[in-house]
Design an enzyme around this catalytic site. Structure first.
Site, PDB file in Angstrom:
ATOM      1  N   LYS A 211       0.827  -1.209   0.000  1.00 40.66           N
ATOM      2  CA  LYS A 211       0.000   0.000   0.000  1.00 40.66           C
ATOM      3  C   LYS A 211       0.864   1.262   0.000  1.00 40.66           C
ATOM      4  O   LYS A 211       0.646   2.179  -0.782  1.00 40.66           O
ATOM      5  CB  LYS A 211      -0.933   0.005   1.209  1.00 40.66           C
ATOM      6  CG  LYS A 211      -1.896   1.183   1.229  1.00 40.66           C
ATOM      7  CD  LYS A 211      -2.679   1.278   2.526  1.00 40.66           C
ATOM      8  CE  LYS A 211      -3.649   0.150   2.692  1.00 40.66           C
ATOM      9  NZ  LYS A 211      -4.529   0.339   3.874  1.00 40.66           N
ATOM     10  N   GLU A 217      10.295  -5.800   3.565  1.00 40.46           N
ATOM     11  CA  GLU A 217      10.490  -7.104   2.927  1.00 40.46           C
ATOM     12  C   GLU A 217      10.044  -7.071   1.465  1.00 40.46           C
ATOM     13  O   GLU A 217      10.717  -7.611   0.576  1.00 40.46           O
ATOM     14  CB  GLU A 217       9.696  -8.180   3.687  1.00 40.46           C
ATOM     15  CG  GLU A 217      10.139  -8.385   5.124  1.00 40.46           C
ATOM     16  CD  GLU A 217       9.329  -7.557   6.115  1.00 40.46           C
ATOM     17  OE1 GLU A 217       9.268  -7.940   7.284  1.00 40.46           O
ATOM     18  OE2 GLU A 217       8.768  -6.512   5.707  1.00 40.46           O
ATOM     19  N   GLY A 272      -4.923  -4.937   5.756  1.00 37.10           N
ATOM     20  CA  GLY A 272      -4.216  -5.899   4.924  1.00 37.10           C
ATOM     21  C   GLY A 272      -4.808  -7.288   4.952  1.00 37.10           C
ATOM     22  O   GLY A 272      -4.968  -7.935   3.910  1.00 37.10           O
ATOM     23  N   ARG A 273      -5.163  -7.776   6.138  1.00 38.98           N
ATOM     24  CA  ARG A 273      -5.691  -9.138   6.248  1.00 38.98           C
ATOM     25  C   ARG A 273      -7.141  -9.237   5.799  1.00 38.98           C
ATOM     26  O   ARG A 273      -7.702 -10.336   5.777  1.00 38.98           O
ATOM     27  CB  ARG A 273      -5.525  -9.644   7.677  1.00 38.98           C
ATOM     28  CG  ARG A 273      -6.169  -8.768   8.740  1.00 38.98           C
ATOM     29  CD  ARG A 273      -5.693  -9.187  10.131  1.00 38.98           C
ATOM     30  NE  ARG A 273      -6.148  -8.298  11.185  1.00 38.98           N
ATOM     31  CZ  ARG A 273      -5.543  -7.159  11.516  1.00 38.98           C
ATOM     32  NH1 ARG A 273      -4.469  -6.753  10.853  1.00 38.98           N
ATOM     33  NH2 ARG A 273      -6.001  -6.410  12.506  1.00 38.98           N
ATOM     34  N   GLU A 358      -3.812 -11.889  14.286  1.00 30.17           N
ATOM     35  CA  GLU A 358      -3.408 -10.499  14.157  1.00 30.17           C
ATOM     36  C   GLU A 358      -4.571  -9.574  14.511  1.00 30.17           C
ATOM     37  O   GLU A 358      -4.367  -8.447  14.943  1.00 30.17           O
ATOM     38  CB  GLU A 358      -2.906 -10.200  12.740  1.00 30.17           C
ATOM     39  CG  GLU A 358      -2.187  -8.862  12.630  1.00 30.17           C
ATOM     40  CD  GLU A 358      -1.443  -8.687  11.320  1.00 30.17           C
ATOM     41  OE1 GLU A 358      -0.233  -9.018  11.280  1.00 30.17           O
ATOM     42  OE2 GLU A 358      -2.061  -8.238  10.342  1.00 30.17           O
ATOM     43  N   HIS A 390      -2.570 -38.265  10.168  1.00 35.96           N
ATOM     44  CA  HIS A 390      -1.338 -39.028  10.353  1.00 35.96           C
ATOM     45  C   HIS A 390      -0.222 -38.144  10.891  1.00 35.96           C
ATOM     46  O   HIS A 390       0.954 -38.494  10.781  1.00 35.96           O
ATOM     47  CB  HIS A 390      -0.924 -39.668   9.029  1.00 35.96           C
ATOM     48  CG  HIS A 390      -1.907 -40.685   8.538  1.00 35.96           C
ATOM     49  ND1 HIS A 390      -1.800 -42.027   8.832  1.00 35.96           N
ATOM     50  CD2 HIS A 390      -3.048 -40.543   7.815  1.00 35.96           C
ATOM     51  CE1 HIS A 390      -2.824 -42.678   8.294  1.00 35.96           C
ATOM     52  NE2 HIS A 390      -3.591 -41.798   7.669  1.00 35.96           N
ATOM     53  N   LYS A 510      10.013  -4.794  13.989  1.00 33.30           N
ATOM     54  CA  LYS A 510      10.493  -4.104  12.784  1.00 33.30           C
ATOM     55  C   LYS A 510      11.453  -2.972  13.144  1.00 33.30           C
ATOM     56  O   LYS A 510      12.489  -2.783  12.498  1.00 33.30           O
ATOM     57  CB  LYS A 510       9.309  -3.538  12.000  1.00 33.30           C
ATOM     58  CG  LYS A 510       8.418  -4.568  11.344  1.00 33.30           C
ATOM     59  CD  LYS A 510       7.302  -3.863  10.577  1.00 33.30           C
ATOM     60  CE  LYS A 510       6.392  -4.838   9.873  1.00 33.30           C
ATOM     61  NZ  LYS A 510       5.317  -4.152   9.119  1.00 33.30           N
TER      62      LYS A 510
END
Length: 550
Positions: A211, A217, A272-273, A358, A390, A510
């Protein structure tokens, strides 16, 4: 220094009533509850938006859901739902509206933010996305050398990655198989190296999703992608044909070399999420096409309207959220397993990890008071069945922890193959049954098991679960399923009195990382008196190792 006094939630009459109810019913088992109520499954199953949801294997009595609904009313859930859909600034710590619901609102409807209808802007972006996707999918958008685009690489992190990755995997059945889709999120260089392995720069398009166009990153990976492409294409002008942006920072996008005509924006009222159905979903639209992306949005909107209008007693997201509160806060469960019995939903639990944790992984109320007298968000996790059976089901069945489960299955497979789907769904139903009812010592002995093994083969049961069943996995159904959990998270946040729409907890790491980077890269030994002894030791050890390898 001690913080402000704890939240007043526990002082509510309806909260205390539920606490007393949990204590009074703690000895009841699911065997008891089913034996006493022969229509329990019908009474505790609900259906809307293509989803059939069976809550009958939850550890609840006939009175539990009405009590939870009364708590929701007392906590102002109805008013908070209305405030969200009205565009009020319910994200109080960031002074923002919360309007991911606007991203899937039909053109004919209106949603106002500060007196401005935001719906036309949403559809303007969708139209630009559709036009771009049609050109790429149709072969009209060509790379710098005149060759057709055959690979799409989405560069993002968090919500700019998890949503697109999940949707790309979930809807792969509907994807254009002439296009290859890869995703890069981790700043670890291995992630980028493996994502572009085997790709031709002349046929590769990168989507840089940030954004602000400043996410550390994402920008590190984008610069590496730029260098990778230009090493082969050799011309700075090639960037404009091989990179597009999902961003709102036009100046930084242009400085990178991306034509701002190929920048797709979204708004500060989209977290964002909660953004997979915004321009962040550009890779999804490229994969499945604009028409099916519209079906995805329609599924979201159908669940939005159900959440907004349905009575709480029949409201799927409200009930889903309230039962998570019941299990976490009143029954003491610390985790919830999400177990999709469909390989296409392999990344759905990972997507839910960000959406839930979050959002509601908070220890401070909306008023800024520390929470010290009840539990908030559980840990969400999971894997597709039957693989998980399993792996970790041993713990769910016979471990010492209470782990509520959400099973997700479909009546019809998108890839029929003999008996495969019947075997898959038989396991889905059987696992929920086994968790609920277990196997007593007497039943184990009746099987002729040696006495020394009886304790080992006894299953306690009484492990709660919800089963969600749908006809088949379609774009529309995926939209409904994601919105179910989005609004369940909203419901939980209202009960726990936390803000599901900020994420201050990601900031400190961060900040400290930005301080450490130059210390790792410095030529001279840096002064590190501001670090604790452990961190300083690790930095020195890393620097020595780097010098040896150099």
């Amino acid at each position: 220094m001690a913080g402000p006094a704890s939240s007043s939630r526990t002082s509510l009459h309806d909260w205390q009533a539920l606490s007393d109810h949990a204590h009074a019913t703690r000895q009841l088992t699911l065997r008891d509850l089913f034996a006493a109520d022969h229509v329990r499954a019908e009474r505790l199953s609900f259906e809307a938006c293509g989803l059939f949801v069976d809550h009958s294997k939850q550890r609840i009595t006939e009175g539990t859901l009405p009590m939870l609904v009364r708590l929701a009313e007392a906590c102002g859930l109805r008013e908070r739902i209305a405030a969200m859909f009205a565009g009020d600034r319910i994200n109080t710590t960031e002074h923002r509206s919360v309007l991911h619901v606007a991203l899937r609102t039909p053109r004919s409807e209106r949603i106002l933010v500060d007196g401005v209808d935001v719906v036309p802007g949403v559809h303007e972006v969708l139209e630009r996305m559709a036009s771009f996707c049609d050109r790429v999918r149709g072969g009209q958008w060509l790379g710098h050398t005149g060759r057709r685009i055959r690979a799409i690489v989405n560069i993002g992190i968090g919500g700019s990655d998890l949503g697109p990755v999940m949707a790309s995997t979930a809807l792969r059945h509907y994807s254009d198989r002439d296009l290859t889709f890869r995703f890069v999120s981790n700043v670890d260089g291995t992630d980028f190296a493996e994502a572009v392995q085997g790709l031709d720069p002349a046929e590769t398009l990168f989507i840089v999703a940030s954004k602000t166009f400043t996410t550390q990153e994402t920008l590190a990976n984008a610069r590496t992608a730029r260098a990778w492409a230009l090493a082969a294409l050799g011309d700075e002008q090639a960037v404009a044909r091989h990179f597009v942006a999902v961003s709102t920072n036009a100046s930084e996008v242009a400085a990178f070399g991306i034509d701002t005509a190929n920048m797709f924006g979204f708004w500060d009222w989209v977290g964002g999420r909660y953004s997979m159905d915004s321009a962040i979903g550009l890779s999804t639209m490229l994969a499945i096409g604009p028409e099916r992306f519209s079906e995805l949005l329609a599924g979201f909107h159908e669940m939005d309207e159900h959440f907004r209008t349905a009575d709480f007693e029949q409201n799927l997201p409200v009930l889903q959220g309230l039962l998570a509160v019941w299990n976490t806060t009143f029954l003491g469960a610390h985790t919830i397993a999400v177990l999709p019995y469909d390989q296409y939903l392999a990344r759905f639990p990972a997507y839910l990890q960000q959406l839930t944790m979050e959002s509601n992984g908070k220890r401070v109320t909306l008023a800024g008071r520390f929470i010290d007298d009840y539990e908030t968000c559980p840990v969400y996790w999971g894997e597709p069945g039957t693989n998980g059976q399993h792996s970790f089901y041993q713990l769910i069945h016979q471990g010492t922890r209470l782990i509520p489960c959400d099973f997700i299955g479909f009546v019809r497979s998108l890839n029929p193959a003999g008996r495969h789907h019947d075997l898959l769904m038989a396991n889905c139903f059987a696992q929920a049954e086994a968790l609920a009812f277990g196997k007593t010592e007497a039943e184990v002995r009746a099987d002729g098991v040696p006495e020394s093994l009886v304790p080992h083969k006894t299953f306690p049961g009484n492990r709660p679960s919800t089963t969600i069943l749908a006809e088949r996995l379609t774009p529309r159904l995926l939209g409904s399923l994601v919105a179910l959990y989005e609004h369940a998270v909203f419901t939980q946040g209202a009960i726990w009195d936390v803000n599901p729409f900020d994420q201050w907890g990601v900031e400190l790491g961060k900040v400290l990382a930005n301080r450490i980077v130059p210390e790792l890269e410095a030529e001279a030994e840096p002064e590190m008196t501001h670090h604790d002894h452990s961190t300083a030791l690790l930095i020195r050890r890393y620097r020595r190792g780097r010098r040896k390898s150099d």
